[in-house]
Design an enzyme around this catalytic site. Structure first.
Site, short mmCIF file in Angstrom:
data_model
loop_
_atom_site.label_atom_id
_atom_site.label_comp_id
_atom_site.label_asym_id
_atom_site.label_seq_id
_atom_site.Cartn_x
_atom_site.Cartn_y
_atom_site.Cartn_z
CG ASP A 1 -63.79 -2.12 -4.13
OD1 ASP A 1 -63.65 -3.33 -3.91
OD2 ASP A 1 -64.03 -1.64 -5.27
CE1 TYR B 1 -63.03 0.08 -11.05
CE2 TYR B 1 -62.73 0.54 -8.73
CZ TYR B 1 -63.37 -0.13 -9.73
OH TYR B 1 -64.39 -1.00 -9.41
CE LYS C 1 -63.26 -4.33 -7.37
NZ LYS C 1 -63.12 -2.87 -7.40
CG HIS D 1 -62.43 -5.79 -12.26
ND1 HIS D 1 -61.74 -4.61 -12.15
CD2 HIS D 1 -63.73 -5.46 -12.10
CE1 HIS D 1 -62.59 -3.62 -11.93
NE2 HIS D 1 -63.80 -4.10 -11.89
P1 NDP Z 1 -72.79 3.73 -6.28
O1 NDP Z 1 -74.04 2.93 -6.33
O2 NDP Z 1 -71.93 3.67 -5.08
O3 NDP Z 1 -73.21 5.23 -6.59
C1 NDP Z 1 -72.29 6.28 -6.72
C2 NDP Z 1 -73.05 7.50 -7.24
O4 NDP Z 1 -74.07 7.85 -6.32
C3 NDP Z 1 -72.18 8.70 -7.42
O5 NDP Z 1 -72.68 9.41 -8.54
C4 NDP Z 1 -72.41 9.51 -6.15
O6 NDP Z 1 -72.27 10.89 -6.40
C5 NDP Z 1 -73.85 9.16 -5.82
N1 NDP Z 1 -74.10 9.12 -4.38
C6 NDP Z 1 -73.35 8.49 -3.45
N2 NDP Z 1 -73.89 8.65 -2.23
C7 NDP Z 1 -75.01 9.38 -2.39
C8 NDP Z 1 -75.98 9.87 -1.50
N3 NDP Z 1 -75.89 9.65 -0.19
N4 NDP Z 1 -77.00 10.61 -2.02
C9 NDP Z 1 -77.09 10.84 -3.34
N5 NDP Z 1 -76.20 10.39 -4.24
C10 NDP Z 1 -75.16 9.68 -3.77
O7 NDP Z 1 -71.97 3.37 -7.62
P2 NDP Z 1 -70.55 2.84 -8.03
O8 NDP Z 1 -70.72 2.33 -9.40
O9 NDP Z 1 -69.48 3.82 -7.79
O10 NDP Z 1 -70.29 1.56 -7.09
C11 NDP Z 1 -69.64 1.63 -5.84
C12 NDP Z 1 -68.27 0.98 -5.91
O11 NDP Z 1 -68.38 -0.38 -6.35
C13 NDP Z 1 -67.33 1.59 -6.95
O12 NDP Z 1 -66.84 2.85 -6.56
C14 NDP Z 1 -66.31 0.50 -7.08
O13 NDP Z 1 -65.42 0.53 -5.98
C15 NDP Z 1 -67.20 -0.74 -7.05
N6 NDP Z 1 -67.56 -1.19 -8.42
C16 NDP Z 1 -67.11 -2.42 -8.81
C17 NDP Z 1 -67.41 -2.91 -10.06
C18 NDP Z 1 -66.92 -4.26 -10.44
O14 NDP Z 1 -67.05 -4.63 -11.61
N7 NDP Z 1 -66.37 -5.02 -9.53
C19 NDP Z 1 -68.20 -2.14 -11.03
C20 NDP Z 1 -68.67 -0.87 -10.52
C21 NDP Z 1 -68.37 -0.45 -9.25
P3 NDP Z 1 -71.02 11.80 -5.93
O15 NDP Z 1 -69.78 10.97 -6.00
O16 NDP Z 1 -71.05 12.91 -6.92
O17 NDP Z 1 -71.32 12.26 -4.52
#
Ligand code: NDP
Length: 285
Positions: free
Chosen positions: A57, A62, A87, A120
């Site tokens: 995704d 981004y 998106k 988006h």
């Molecule tokens: P997430 O809820 O997926 O969390 C990501 C964070 O959690 C990062 O800091 C990561 O750290 C940490 N993390 C991931 N896995 C673990 C784990 N197993 N244990 C501990 N910490 C963990 O947040 P996102 O906001 O990134 O959402 C996911 C996806 O959703 C985005 O990447 C994007 O593709 C989408 N999105 C869409 C939006 C929209 O408006 N349509 C808005 C926001 C997100 P690290 O990377 O340092 O490991």
């Protein structure tokens, strides 16, 4: 052939698939790349593909469609075995500008088609999402995207699209996690054949220390992130956790093998708290 003394590699978890309202299937767990700089995205996506993720995704805003596309090209995985979502950014809403933005995304990704193209945000103050949707329908009719959907749409925004009487969005991607469960949005989607996809499924880490979740994780020998992701899957949502950390990338995928009890699910259901972390779609323009 593996000799009896060679420890075998852990099996790749099998991700369930959900069927969209047009018959296309989507892996229920995919990989998100929000906030990953373009030059780090290739490595992160490569890591995810190697772990066994087959759905990625991304989004124009981004700034990492190039890095995402590079990882896909270098993976050697057949295009038909991958599910790629991107998106349309808010500034590109409108019929002609959508068509141009889509061309730009495909070029950056290095692909001929995507699997899912999403609006988006509705950006209601601009009031362009109906024109945008008509352009999405054209891209879909031309076979340039296998499915079309929306993101951050409230029921009132979805209703206006439904009232056009054309293609029903396949997916609505919204912020969802234990502290913001989006029951009304998901119920509206279910009524109309629109699957709910959870963004920030881990609330960017904010809910990982919740004692309800850590207690369940300890009892099951799983991690808090795995418990939350399994809870989403059990609720019928698509999830796209993001991580740039290879161990977490694998850990999140392995959530498909965790089994929650009815009581575990009920305990997490009870954490709903209107805990939105992102903007409200009604006000974000
Ligand atoms: P997430 O809820 O997926 O969390 C990501 C964070 O959690 C990062 O800091 C990561 O750290 C940490 N993390 C991931 N896995 C673990 C784990 N197993 N244990 C501990 N910490 C963990 O947040 P996102 O906001 O990134 O959402 C996911 C996806 O959703 C985005 O990447 C994007 O593709 C989408 N999105 C869409 C939006 C929209 O408006 N349509 C808005 C926001 C997100 P690290 O990377 O340092 O490991």
């Amino acid at each position: 052939m593996t000799s009896p003394t060679t420890p075998s590699a852990p099996a790749t978890p099998t991700v369930p698939a959900l069927t969209l309202n047009n018959g296309v299937t989507i892996p229920q767990l995919g990989f998100g790349v929000f906030q990953v700089p373009d030059d780090e995205t290739t490595e992160a996506v490569a890591s995810a593909l190697e772990a066994g993720y087959r759905s990625i995704d991304t989004a124009a805003i981004y700034g990492n469609e190039v890095g995402t596309g590079r990882a896909i090209a270098e993976s050697g995985i057949a295009r038909d075995d991958l599910f790629v979502t991107t998106k349309l950014w808010n500034a590109d809403q409108g019929y002609d500008s959508t068509l141009r933005a889509f061309d730009d995304s495909l070029e950056k990704l290095g692909l001929d088609t995507v699997d899912l193209y999403l609006i988006h945000w509705p950006t209601p103050a601009k009031d362009l999402y109906l024109d945008t949707w008509r352009a999405f329908e054209r891209l879909y009719a031309e076979g340039r995207t296998r499915a079309i959907g929306v993101s951050n749409f409230e029921p009132e925004h979805l209703q206006r699209i439904l009232d056009l009487g054309g293609t029903v969005p396949a997916v609505n991607q919204v912020e969802a996690h234990p502290a913001l469960q989006q029951r009304a949005v998901q119920a509206f989607g279910a009524e109309h054949g629109i699957l709910t996809e959870a963004w920030s499924p881990l609330a960017q880490g904010a809910v990982l220390g919740d004692p309800t979740i850590t207690d369940i994780a300890t009892r099951l020998g799983a991690t808090p992130a795995q418990v939350i992701l399994r809870w989403h899957l059990d609720a019928g949502r698509i999830v796209i956790p993001k991580s740039v950390t290879p161990t977490r990338i694998r850990e999140n995928l392995a959530s498909v093998d965790v089994q929650l009890t009815v009581e575990d699910r009920a305990a997490i259901d009870a954490l709903d708290a209107d805990g939105r972390t992102g903007p409200h779609p009604a006000d974000f323009n």
